[in-house]
Write an enzyme that holds these catalytic residues in place. Structure first.
Site, PDB file in Angstrom:
ATOM      1  N   GLN A 163       0.676  -1.220   0.041  1.00 48.85           N
ATOM      2  CA  GLN A 163       0.022  -0.341  -0.003  1.00 48.85           C
ATOM      3  C   GLN A 163       0.925   1.367  -0.176  1.00 48.85           C
ATOM      4  O   GLN A 163       1.414   1.692   0.923  1.00 48.85           O
ATOM      5  CB  GLN A 163      -1.067   0.085   1.681  1.00 48.85           C
ATOM      6  CG  GLN A 163      -1.839   0.615   1.043  1.00 48.85           C
ATOM      7  CD  GLN A 163      -2.559   0.510   2.263  1.00 48.85           C
ATOM      8  OE1 GLN A 163      -2.187   1.373   3.591  1.00 48.85           O
ATOM      9  NE2 GLN A 163      -3.948   0.636   2.566  1.00 48.85           N
ATOM     10  N   GLY A 164       0.858   2.057  -1.111  1.00 42.11           N
ATOM     11  CA  GLY A 164       1.997   3.800  -0.755  1.00 42.11           C
ATOM     12  C   GLY A 164       0.717   4.202  -1.210  1.00 42.11           C
ATOM     13  O   GLY A 164       0.316   5.290  -1.573  1.00 42.11           O
TER      14      GLY A 164
ATOM     15  N   SER B 177       0.679   6.731   2.511  1.00 41.61           N
ATOM     16  CA  SER B 177       1.753   7.328   3.101  1.00 41.61           C
ATOM     17  C   SER B 177       2.798   8.087   2.783  1.00 41.61           C
ATOM     18  O   SER B 177       3.645   7.231   2.481  1.00 41.61           O
ATOM     19  CB  SER B 177       1.877   6.791   4.979  1.00 41.61           C
ATOM     20  OG  SER B 177       0.881   5.979   5.855  1.00 41.61           O
TER      21      SER B 177
ATOM     22  N   SER C 185       4.327  -1.595   4.258  1.00 40.67           N
ATOM     23  CA  SER C 185       4.710  -3.267   4.940  1.00 40.67           C
ATOM     24  C   SER C 185       4.442  -3.746   3.449  1.00 40.67           C
ATOM     25  O   SER C 185       3.535  -3.893   2.446  1.00 40.67           O
ATOM     26  CB  SER C 185       2.743  -3.014   5.534  1.00 40.67           C
ATOM     27  OG  SER C 185       2.828  -2.759   6.189  1.00 40.67           O
TER      28      SER C 185
ATOM     29  N   GLU D 237     -10.614  -1.117   5.014  1.00 47.31           N
ATOM     30  CA  GLU D 237      -9.539  -1.218   6.166  1.00 47.31           C
ATOM     31  C   GLU D 237     -10.513  -0.994   7.754  1.00 47.31           C
ATOM     32  O   GLU D 237      -9.747  -2.062   8.438  1.00 47.31           O
ATOM     33  CB  GLU D 237      -8.533  -0.070   5.987  1.00 47.31           C
ATOM     34  CG  GLU D 237      -7.307  -0.950   7.148  1.00 47.31           C
ATOM     35  CD  GLU D 237      -6.615   0.843   6.956  1.00 47.31           C
ATOM     36  OE1 GLU D 237      -6.537   1.984   6.337  1.00 47.31           O
ATOM     37  OE2 GLU D 237      -4.787   0.388   6.438  1.00 47.31           O
TER      38      GLU D 237
END
Lengths: 385, 353
Positions: free
Chosen positions: A128-129, A131, A163, A246
């Site tokens: 997941q890009g 932040s 992550s 999420e």
């Protein structure tokens, strides 16, 4: 108002239990948390077993390759797999819990066909890009830019707290496609192949000592325009869909795991004599009440999402806020139950979990952000600073 | 499995809210405070006529024939409205004490230990913990004669201390045996077992109603009161207090409704523990948000807080509930060793960014 499961649901539970009892004893032990390639292999082979047995993408729509199960069946699945001690979704979680459902909800037929089956089979994993170093909780303040050049976007910038980036095949990437627009507009949601030229992944060491997440540097990475999910500059809305997933069901299995851990902590305290300490004993009793309540809250939320057609509501923020704090309290109590002889030994169960629990009130929206969401969107208090 | 309220349950709840709005609005609340509490017999009969006390009695015994989940919804409304009087004890006594089901008789409870008895003077009967029975008539008169009034913190709940010496002398005997009562099963099971659990559950329901009400009061105030040129509800410090209030209330509500469905003593203990905490802490936060005004007699906040403290000491205290919940943490089943191993979940927070 009832707690009765239908005959079909109980049948589903029974078949699942039989299957788990048959396959779990033959599984290899979980690899070391630091051996990423081994972890990926372990997690994806478990995913393949789920796929072959018909349990992959249980709650995804049938036309997205899923099984179209009801939220209650999904709840039963998460409950039973966790109770049986089955492997966690692990390296595959972004694909299965965030990117997949988002593509299923917002993607074109072509996009679904390209990306969803490999996630369900465990062939490809996602990271997941979202932040960025300068943005963090203010997600919409992201600066990574994508400039249109023919059929590609040319992407430059930096992501952080990504992550599984080291072993991911794809990245759900938020980029700024219109720098002149107000910050919540002008954002787009892209699927970026992690082997594209210009991507540098640098693992970060967490306070738990593991290389759980990474910084990702993007230097003129070319991402095809057809990899954009949703309209250009409409990425914030698409992101809200992702975040609702999420906060919705991502923690269901963990509540079951926490209840199991709590019972194990009590057993350890009984074994080593600390159970006689009334303060510790009562603390564990209180946690029993809290995790029972969270489980009932989960059941209530699932019932509600069944009514509203499967999309999790903002009540997930109440859950996430409460759960993340209690998870930390659980491992504080575990450390007390272990005593000084065990609490500081990283080879002991729970010592590492105590450290990793610290991320829960930060990740997926800090507790402060969740409080703002609860206050503004549920209680209707005015926006402000 | 559906923990949402049914249409009938929603109707029952809104009916109770409407009734309380009509018979116990804020003017009547404040009048009752000025009177020093005590039971209003007229109100008691209205509540009886509405079925609050007879709700769980079987229809053949003249009751409404509903269950604990419905009772919980009504007591939640009673808690919201700060309705005074020994509501829970009278409800538990329906079918045991003549007239309780109809609201003709007022029944309170003596829970034993050093807990004071609420609304003793003027009660027609007392449910007695430990003795599995009911005190009424001459025995009740003797009990009242030997009781010492307590200057009650809650202006709506008169309290008496029943002296241990008199208890030792057998003031509670002879008892009308609960088991002999025609209501038989249902609510007539031996006190303090099933009745004590039901008492804790319904008291938790009152606490939940109070917790939800003080949250509303806090949000209303924060959305109306201006300081430094802004609504105080726009300040994060205030917002976060309000968010925490809801975050205490909703898990407590889930625990309560589930406990009402299962009737399981451990679930009831969880519900009582969390509802007590929600009621007390929400009232305190509500008072804080009201600032100086919250510390006055005129604001209703203190009435919620005082009653919440009192209820937290009724039927099942935090210490008792925590011990019960600790005892429930039994041995763990052996599991697949792969994921149960140490650190199996380490760092796998759902927090990719």
């Amino acid at each position: 108002m009832d707690l009765v499961y239908t005959e079909a649901e109980e049948e589903f539970r029974g078949r699942l239990r039989e299957w788990l009892a048959a396959v779990l004893p033959g599984l290899p032990p979980k690899p070391s948390p630091d051996d990423w390639p081994a972890r990926r292999a372990h997690d994806t082979s478990w995913q393949r077993m789920l796929y072959d047995a018909g349990y992959a993408g249980l709650h995804w729509p049938v036309d997205a390759g899923g099984r179209g199960a009801t939220p209650t069946q999904h709840l039963i699945f998460l409950e039973e797999t966790e109770k049986a001690g089955a492997p966690y979704v692990g390296a595959n979680f972004v694909g299965l819990l965030h990117a997949g459902p988002t593509i299923a909800a917002e993607g074109t037929a072509e996009q679904r066909a390209r990306w969803l089956p490999p996630v369900l089979r465990g062939d490809e994993i996602w990271c997941q890009g979202f932040s960025e170093p300068e943005a963090g909780s203010d997600l919409a303040a992201l600066r990574t830019r994508a400039v249109r050049d023919g059929d590609d976007y040319v992407v430059s910038g930096q992501k952080i707290w990504t992550s599984h980036a080291e072993v991911a095949d794809w990245c759900e990437l938020l980029v700024r496609t219109d720098p002149g627009a107000p910050k919540h507009r002008g954002i787009s949601w892209l699927a970026m192949p992690m082997d594209a030229p210009g991507i540098t992944v640098r693992p970060l060491r967490t306070l738990a000592g593991s290389t759980e997440f990474a910084e990702v540097f993007l230097d003129e990475v070319r991402v095809p325009v057809r990899n954009r999910v949703g309209a250009e500059n409409d990425g914030w809305r698409v992101t809200m869909v992702t975040l609702s997933f999420e906060r919705g069901t991502a923690f269901v299995g963990e509540v079951v795991a926490c209840r199991r851990t709590l019972a194990a902590v009590a057993a350890e305290a009984r074994r080593n004599g600390r159970w006689d300490d009334a303060v510790l004993r009562r603390r564990l009793g209180r946690l029993n009440a809290e995790f029972r309540a969270l489980w009932r809250l989960t059941q209530g939320n699932v019932g509600e999402s069944e009514r509203t057609g499967g999309v999790p509501g903002i009540g997930g923020s109440v859950f996430k806020l409460r759960y993340s704090g209690l998870r930390q309290e659980l491992y504080e109590a575990a450390a007390e139950a272990l005593g000084a002889g065990g609490a500081f030994d990283l080879d002991r169960e729970w010592a590492l979990d105590r450290l990793s629990s610290l991320s829960y009130t930060i990740a997926a929206g800090t507790s402060q952000i969740q409080r703002n969401i609860v206050a503004e969107r549920i209680l209707g208090l005015p926006k402000g600073r | 499995m559906d923990l949402q309220l049914s249409d009938d349950q929603r109707a029952l709840r809104s009916g109770m809210r409407d009734l309380l709005g009509a018979v116990f609005d804020r003017d009547r609340l404040r009048a009752a405070v000025e009177r020093g509490g005590g039971v209003d017999r007229g109100l008691w009969r209205e509540l009886g006529a509405a079925g609050l006390f007879a709700l769980r009695l079987p229809e053949e015994a003249g009751g409404v024939g509903l269950g604990l989940p419905e009772a919980v919804l009504l007591f939640e409304e009673a808690g919201r409205a700060l309705l005074p009087g020994p509501l829970v004890a009278t409800h538990l006594a329906a079918g045991l004490v003549k007239g309780a089901a109809e609201g003709e008789a007022v029944v309170t409870a003596a829970e034993g230990g050093d807990r004071p008895v609420a609304d003793l003077v003027g009660a027609d009967a007392v449910l007695v913990a430990g003795g599995a029975g009911v005190v009424a008539g001459e025995e009740l008169k003797a009990l009242v004669a030997g009781a010492r009034p307590v200057r009650s913190m809650d202006p709506l709940t008169p309290l008496h201390r029943v002296e241990a010496r008199r208890r030792a002398e057998g003031a509670f005997a002879p008892l009308h045996r609960v088991e002999e009562h025609p209501a038989g099963a249902g609510p007539g099971e031996a006190y303090p077992g099933a009745l004590r659990h039901a008492g804790a559950l319904l008291t938790a329901a009152e606490q939940l109603g109070s917790a939800a009400r003080t949250t509303e009061m806090a949000v209303q105030h924060a959305g109306a009161r201006e300081q430094f040129g802004s609504l105080i509800g726009s300040f994060q410090a205030v917002k976060h207090l309000c968010a925490d209030m809801l975050t205490r209330t909703e898990p407590a509500r889930s625990a309560l409704y589930a406990a009402a469905l299962t009737g399981d003593p451990v679930e009831i203990a969880a519900a009582k523990l969390l509802a007590d905490e929600a009621a007390v802490r929400n009232a305190r936060d509500c008072l804080q948000i009201h600032g100086g005004m919250g510390f006055t007699w005129e604001a209703d906040v203190h009435l919620h807080l005082k009653r919440a403290w009192l209820r937290a000491a009724r039927w099942l205290t935090a210490a008792e509930a925590e011990e019960l919940l600790a005892a429930d943490l039994g041995p763990v089943q052996p599991l697949y060793s792969g994921s149960a191993a140490g650190g199996g979940r380490a760092g796998e927070a759902e927090g990719a960014g």
